[in-house]
Design a protein around this motif. Structure first.
Motif, mmCIF file in Angstrom:
data_model
loop_
_atom_site.group_PDB
_atom_site.id
_atom_site.type_symbol
_atom_site.label_atom_id
_atom_site.label_comp_id
_atom_site.label_asym_id
_atom_site.label_seq_id
_atom_site.Cartn_x
_atom_site.Cartn_y
_atom_site.Cartn_z
ATOM 1 N N VAL A 163 0.864 -1.177 0.000
ATOM 2 C CA VAL A 163 0.000 0.000 0.000
ATOM 3 C C VAL A 163 0.899 1.225 0.000
ATOM 4 O O VAL A 163 1.630 1.469 0.967
ATOM 5 N N THR A 164 0.867 1.984 -1.077
ATOM 6 C CA THR A 164 1.631 3.229 -1.111
ATOM 7 C C THR A 164 0.813 4.323 -0.416
ATOM 8 O O THR A 164 -0.391 4.186 -0.208
ATOM 9 N N GLY A 165 1.478 5.390 -0.056
ATOM 10 C CA GLY A 165 0.759 6.496 0.578
ATOM 11 C C GLY A 165 0.132 6.124 1.902
ATOM 12 O O GLY A 165 -0.876 6.698 2.303
ATOM 13 N N ALA A 166 0.718 5.154 2.608
ATOM 14 C CA ALA A 166 0.116 4.685 3.859
ATOM 15 C C ALA A 166 0.253 5.695 4.992
ATOM 16 O O ALA A 166 -0.356 5.522 6.045
ATOM 17 N N THR A 167 1.040 6.751 4.774
ATOM 18 C CA THR A 167 1.110 7.821 5.771
ATOM 19 C C THR A 167 -0.021 8.824 5.592
ATOM 20 O O THR A 167 -0.200 9.713 6.422
ATOM 21 N N GLY A 175 -4.531 5.742 2.369
ATOM 22 C CA GLY A 175 -3.618 4.611 2.453
ATOM 23 C C GLY A 175 -3.647 3.946 3.816
ATOM 24 O O GLY A 175 -3.677 2.714 3.927
ATOM 25 N N ARG A 176 -3.651 4.768 4.864
ATOM 26 C CA ARG A 176 -3.720 4.209 6.228
ATOM 27 C C ARG A 176 -4.998 3.410 6.421
ATOM 28 O O ARG A 176 -4.977 2.296 6.958
ATOM 29 N N LEU A 177 -6.111 3.964 5.966
ATOM 30 C CA LEU A 177 -7.387 3.262 6.107
ATOM 31 C C LEU A 177 -7.400 1.967 5.294
ATOM 32 O O LEU A 177 -8.016 0.970 5.710
ATOM 33 N N ALA A 178 -6.720 1.958 4.155
ATOM 34 C CA ALA A 178 -6.652 0.734 3.350
ATOM 35 C C ALA A 178 -5.885 -0.357 4.094
ATOM 36 O O ALA A 178 -6.286 -1.527 4.079
ATOM 37 N N VAL A 179 -4.801 0.022 4.760
ATOM 38 C CA VAL A 179 -4.054 -0.954 5.565
ATOM 39 C C VAL A 179 -4.946 -1.504 6.670
ATOM 40 O O VAL A 179 -4.998 -2.722 6.911
ATOM 41 N N GLU A 180 -5.669 -0.628 7.351
ATOM 42 C CA GLU A 180 -6.565 -1.068 8.421
ATOM 43 C C GLU A 180 -7.649 -1.990 7.887
ATOM 44 O O GLU A 180 -8.014 -2.988 8.531
#
Length: 284
Positions: free
Chosen positions: A5-9, A13-18
């Motif tokens: 996931v790029t842009g996880a900061t 992107g963070r919500l996609a990781v979650e």
């Protein structure tokens, strides 16, 4: 399966990781990337692999994408340079043997929305590369408006140039959940999803919702596009940014942010959230 996931900061992107974690993807199978790896420390503590990803640094792309099956390419924020950056990332994904899921804009290939120009260019570049792709053409987030509620209340008005144009908004988290659904299932390659909320709203209806949930008078005030740009400049935005945001309202007026495909609710498996609930939550 390994997912990057790029842009996880950033928010999406963070919500996609979650969302990937919530779907049961093992933390060790997820790579969360961004320019500032220190902002990902809490994810690393939960077992998520983290990596520095800078679209301008090919070495970081090659290292982060190594062994990946799928890459969620979250569009960047360096306006004017994004096609070049996104293309570099898509090429690196291709070289790693991964498919690309790219977050684009509504009707990117046909819309007159200025914000979509670089999305259109990115989509064309990805197709030209021949890398397996899925395009998630994300509609508007409620969060494009809810952080502005204090300003609406201060002035008693929502200013805009959208007329009676309608916006098919949804919570940002639901777009992230849709991305996770695509990343964790098969049959999406070559598909373009037009994503938007099940219901739409006008800016006048946004103002009415804020008024209802705040108990204060808030109305919608229509301005010419040029006038709205001047107001945004006066609020401290650079002139090019102000003009681009004002153009968004012109696009709304033209019906280009009303999405009626139902793709978002189908991907997340339930109806999308409502503007009223988002406003109420923001004011709670």
């Amino acid at each position: 399966m390994s997912v990057v996931v790029t842009g996880a900061t950033g928010h999406l992107g963070r919500l996609a990781v979650e969302s990937l974690l919530a779907k049961g993807v093992p933390a060790g199978d997820i790579v969360a990337g961004g320019r500032s790896v220190e902002k990902l420390a809490d994810l690393a503590e939960r077992g998520v692999r983290t990596a520095r990803i800078d679209y301008d640094d090919p070495a970081t792309l090659a290292e982060a994408f190594k062994g990946a099956d799928k890459v969620l390419l979250v569009s960047g924020t360096d306006f004017g340079r994004r096609v070049e950056q996104h293309t570099a990332a898509a090429r690196a994904a291709q070289e790693a043997g991964a498919s690309v899921v790219y977050t684009s804009a509504p009707y990117a290939d046909t819309t007159s929305l200025q914000l979509a120009v670089e999305h259109r260019g990115t989509e064309e570049a990805i197709r030209a590369l021949g890398v397996p792709f899925t395009f998630l053409r994300n509609g508007w987030y409620f969060e494009n408006y809810t952080p502005q509620i204090p300003t609406y209340l201060e002035h008693g008005a929502v200013l805009g140039s959208a007329g009676d144009g309608r916006v098919s908004g949804a919570p940002r988290a639901e777009y992230a959940e849709a991305a996770a659904a695509v990343l964790t299932s098969e049959g999406h390659e070559g598909t373009v999803y037009e994503l938007g909320g099940d219901s739409s709203f006008t800016l006048a209806e946004l103002a009415a919702s804020v008024a209802k949930h705040s108990g204060k008078d808030v109305v919608y005030t229509e301005l010419p596009v040029e006038g709205l740009a001047k107001v945004l400049e006066g609020a401290g935005l650079p002139a090019p940014v102000a003009a681009m945001l004002a153009d968004t309202d012109r696009s709304i007026r033209a019906g280009e942010l009303e999405v009626t495909t139902g793709d978002l609710s189908r991907l997340i498996g339930r109806p999308t959230g409502s503007l009223d609930d988002a406003v109420a939550a923001a004011l709670a």
